[in-house]
Scaffold this motif. Structure first.
Motif, mmCIF file in Angstrom:
data_model
loop_
_atom_site.group_PDB
_atom_site.id
_atom_site.type_symbol
_atom_site.label_atom_id
_atom_site.label_comp_id
_atom_site.label_asym_id
_atom_site.label_seq_id
_atom_site.Cartn_x
_atom_site.Cartn_y
_atom_site.Cartn_z
ATOM 1 N N PHE A 1 15.700 -26.240 1.035
ATOM 2 C CA PHE A 1 15.980 -25.029 0.284
ATOM 3 C C PHE A 1 16.551 -23.951 1.203
ATOM 4 C CE2 PHE A 1 12.436 -26.777 -2.309
ATOM 5 C CZ PHE A 1 13.090 -26.822 -3.532
ATOM 6 N N ASP A 2 17.417 -23.130 0.662
ATOM 7 C CA ASP A 2 17.760 -21.865 1.304
ATOM 8 C C ASP A 2 16.664 -20.873 0.914
ATOM 9 O OD1 ASP A 2 19.746 -19.845 2.517
ATOM 10 O OD2 ASP A 2 19.354 -19.018 0.530
ATOM 11 N N LEU A 3 16.007 -20.267 1.895
ATOM 12 C CA LEU A 3 14.878 -19.368 1.646
ATOM 13 C C LEU A 3 15.339 -17.926 1.791
ATOM 14 C CD1 LEU A 3 12.136 -21.208 3.754
ATOM 15 C CD2 LEU A 3 12.820 -21.609 1.380
ATOM 16 N N HIS A 4 14.963 -17.103 0.815
ATOM 17 C CA HIS A 4 15.444 -15.715 0.818
ATOM 18 C C HIS A 4 14.434 -14.821 0.118
ATOM 19 C CE1 HIS A 4 18.039 -12.257 0.559
ATOM 20 N NE2 HIS A 4 18.074 -12.310 -0.759
ATOM 21 N N VAL A 5 14.135 -13.684 0.738
ATOM 22 C CA VAL A 5 13.301 -12.647 0.118
ATOM 23 C C VAL A 5 14.195 -11.429 -0.112
ATOM 24 C CG1 VAL A 5 11.310 -11.132 0.389
ATOM 25 C CG2 VAL A 5 11.204 -13.485 1.232
ATOM 26 N N PRO A 6 14.551 -11.121 -1.373
ATOM 27 C CA PRO A 6 15.538 -10.065 -1.623
ATOM 28 C C PRO A 6 15.030 -8.649 -1.392
ATOM 29 C CG PRO A 6 14.745 -10.972 -3.689
ATOM 30 C CD PRO A 6 14.175 -11.835 -2.606
ATOM 31 N N MET A 7 13.744 -8.413 -1.587
ATOM 32 C CA MET A 7 13.164 -7.083 -1.389
ATOM 33 C C MET A 7 11.936 -7.204 -0.497
ATOM 34 S SD MET A 7 14.748 -4.528 -2.948
ATOM 35 C CE MET A 7 13.508 -3.272 -3.306
ATOM 36 N N PRO A 8 11.721 -6.243 0.405
ATOM 37 C CA PRO A 8 10.581 -6.337 1.325
ATOM 38 C C PRO A 8 9.253 -6.398 0.572
ATOM 39 C CG PRO A 8 12.068 -4.561 1.979
ATOM 40 C CD PRO A 8 12.512 -5.012 0.623
ATOM 41 N N PRO A 9 8.301 -7.190 1.061
ATOM 42 C CA PRO A 9 6.952 -7.166 0.477
ATOM 43 C C PRO A 9 6.389 -5.751 0.519
ATOM 44 C CG PRO A 9 7.195 -8.996 2.009
ATOM 45 C CD PRO A 9 8.417 -8.149 2.171
ATOM 46 N N THR A 10 5.857 -5.304 -0.615
ATOM 47 C CA THR A 10 5.425 -3.924 -0.752
ATOM 48 C C THR A 10 3.930 -3.844 -1.018
ATOM 49 O OG1 THR A 10 7.591 -3.380 -1.695
ATOM 50 C CG2 THR A 10 5.827 -1.776 -1.993
ATOM 51 N N PRO A 11 3.169 -3.131 -0.189
ATOM 52 C CA PRO A 11 1.723 -3.011 -0.433
ATOM 53 C C PRO A 11 1.421 -2.143 -1.656
ATOM 54 C CG PRO A 11 2.313 -2.422 1.840
ATOM 55 C CD PRO A 11 3.575 -2.447 1.045
ATOM 56 N N VAL A 12 0.519 -2.633 -2.503
ATOM 57 C CA VAL A 12 0.078 -1.897 -3.686
ATOM 58 C C VAL A 12 -1.434 -2.038 -3.789
ATOM 59 C CG1 VAL A 12 0.245 -1.687 -6.193
ATOM 60 C CG2 VAL A 12 2.247 -2.381 -4.881
ATOM 61 N N ALA A 13 -2.124 -0.925 -4.020
ATOM 62 C CA ALA A 13 -3.581 -0.950 -4.171
ATOM 63 C C ALA A 13 -3.948 -1.242 -5.615
ATOM 64 C CB ALA A 13 -4.172 0.385 -3.736
ATOM 65 N N ILE A 14 -4.764 -2.275 -5.818
ATOM 66 C CA ILE A 14 -5.251 -2.644 -7.145
ATOM 67 C C ILE A 14 -6.735 -2.957 -7.041
ATOM 68 C CG2 ILE A 14 -5.117 -4.313 -9.028
ATOM 69 C CD1 ILE A 14 -2.206 -4.709 -8.442
ATOM 70 N N ASP A 15 -7.543 -2.167 -7.735
ATOM 71 C CA ASP A 15 -8.985 -2.404 -7.809
ATOM 72 C C ASP A 15 -9.625 -2.546 -6.427
ATOM 73 O OD1 ASP A 15 -11.207 -2.471 -9.388
ATOM 74 O OD2 ASP A 15 -11.080 -4.605 -9.860
ATOM 75 N N GLY A 16 -9.255 -1.634 -5.535
ATOM 76 C CA GLY A 16 -9.860 -1.594 -4.217
ATOM 77 C C GLY A 16 -9.297 -2.583 -3.222
ATOM 78 N N GLN A 17 -8.246 -3.287 -3.588
ATOM 79 C CA GLN A 17 -7.675 -4.322 -2.713
ATOM 80 C C GLN A 17 -6.172 -4.109 -2.585
ATOM 81 O OE1 GLN A 17 -7.254 -8.403 -4.284
ATOM 82 N NE2 GLN A 17 -8.477 -9.066 -2.548
ATOM 83 N N THR A 18 -5.656 -4.240 -1.361
ATOM 84 C CA THR A 18 -4.216 -4.117 -1.153
ATOM 85 C C THR A 18 -3.553 -5.469 -1.376
ATOM 86 O OG1 THR A 18 -4.495 -2.332 0.450
ATOM 87 C CG2 THR A 18 -2.407 -3.514 0.493
ATOM 88 N N ARG A 19 -2.520 -5.478 -2.203
ATOM 89 C CA ARG A 19 -1.761 -6.695 -2.470
ATOM 90 C C ARG A 19 -0.292 -6.466 -2.104
ATOM 91 N NH1 ARG A 19 -3.958 -8.493 -8.487
ATOM 92 N NH2 ARG A 19 -6.146 -7.912 -8.172
#
Length: 383
Positions: free
Chosen positions: A31-49
């Protein structure tokens, strides 16, 4: 050593090299591997995802089947998460079309699979500066062990999600979003003006309920009886109105056919320019309810419209998302957090909404601050 002896030694080495079988290097298309947008931290229910997508493009002439996906800390090589079996299928679109994907089907030549991550880091793990990905896959002709490819190194976004005020009052409101849904906001890409984007990466559809989890006081098909219908829609921040559309008619009955056209699927809309390249998008608004004009300044908490049933909405509801442009489809979805809300519980199955109460939290109804409500959770705004 005399020159004749040197010559004999050289000749012997050449004969030895010619007599030694050469190990042919095995090449395997991946496969050609590609991430189009940087992983973005988001807080949900006390946990960062970390929210992001990994694209798996197949440029080979045979089908490729991803069987295992690993996420690693790019600096240390520490394994952060592994997805295979059912866990992978829940987050992988194999069709390349975000529509009618068949579980376990290989990704065909010329097609693209997409893994939709909402990655929760292991407890005590520091936020990595960058991620790397490792994919185990099988080609159509493979009969033995799976092949492996590693790549798609990507830096993690360091800027925190923008904190906003609530877009609605009171409640209870269910925050409808889930990465596993085909054609849900999270899974839909639009190629507008020569670039594919995911405007609904963090989009939420808000529907008002009562204490029994019903959407309306009476069973029936009437839009006007829905709890959501006509509720005040609020500016989430001090902002300038970027655009307004308030000319689309509203359906009177839930069973009437919805409008799925690209240009009008969002129904009546308001877009607010929050500054810094961030735009708040409101959709499915009630006709004639808009109280603002393009270019007008608004204050946080100000009423700007009412919840309606225009466009492609499945219920009277408010569509809300944050994006990097005023274009509803030609923009990338950006993370946001709501400054304060009370978390009541959630639905395990979206099909239960409207017919049974939600599942209450086991820790009471805590007040959450500067978080995105969890998918299909039920919340209250205000004190």
């Amino acid at each position: 050593m005399t020159p004749p002896n040197l010559f004999r030694l050289y000749a012997s080495l050449c004969l030895l090299w010619l007599a030694t079988p050469v190990q042919a290097q095995t090449l395997q298309e991946s496969f050609d591997l590609h991430v189009p947008m940087p992983p973005t931290p988001v807080a949900i229910d006390g946990q960062t995802r970390l929210f992001y997508e990994l694209h798996l493009s197949n440029f080979s002439r045979q089908s490729l089947d991803p069987v295992r996906v690993e996420v690693l800390d790019a600096a240390s090589g520490t394994l952060l998460a592994t997805f295979e079996g059912d866990a992978l299928e829940r987050q992988l679109d194999r069709s390349g079309l975000q529509w009618k994907a068949t579980a376990g089907a290989p990704i065909e030549p010329g097609r693209r699979g997409i893994v939709f991550f909402e990655l929760a880091l292991p407890p005590g793990t520091a936020m990595p500066a960058a991620l790397m990905h490792r994919i185990d896959y099988r080609a159509a002709a493979d009969e033995g062990d799976a092949s492996r490819v590693e790549g798609a190194r990507v830096a993690v976004e360091r800027e925190p999600a923008m904190t906003l005020g609530p877009p609605l009052r009171g409640g209870p409101w269910i925050a409808i979003h889930d990465p596993a849904w085909e054609r849900g906001h999270r899974r839909v890409l639009y190629a507008i003006d020569g670039k594919a984007r995911t405007p609904g990466r963090f989009a939420v559809d808000w529907v008002k309920l009562d204490a029994q989890g019903r959407k309306s006081a009476r069973a029936g098909d009437s839009v006007a009886q829905a709890y959501s219908h006509g509720e005040d829609v609020l500016a989430v921040a001090d902002a300038t109105v970027a655009s307004v559309r308030d000319g689309l008619p509203e359906r009177r009955r839930l069973s009437e056919r919805s409008d799925h056209a690209l240009a009008t699927g969002g129904g009546n809309t308001v877009v607010l320019d929050l500054g810094g390249g961030r735009f708040a998008h409101y959709g499915h608004l009630r006709p004639g309810s808009t109280r603002v004009l393009a270019g007008q300044r608004v204050r946080r908490g100000q009423k700007i419209a009412e919840v309606g049933f225009t466009g492609s909405a499945s219920n009277p509801q408010l569509h809300f998302n944050l994006a990097d442009a005023a274009s509803a489809l030609g923009s990338e979805g950006l993370p946001f957090a709501i400054d304060r809300f009370r978390s009541l519980g959630r639905y395990m199955r979206i099909g239960d909404v409207g017919s049974v109460p939600w599942v209450p939290r086991g820790d009471g109804e805590p007040t959450r601050e500067r978080e995105l409500p969890a998918g299909n959770s039920v919340v209250m705004f205000g004190d």
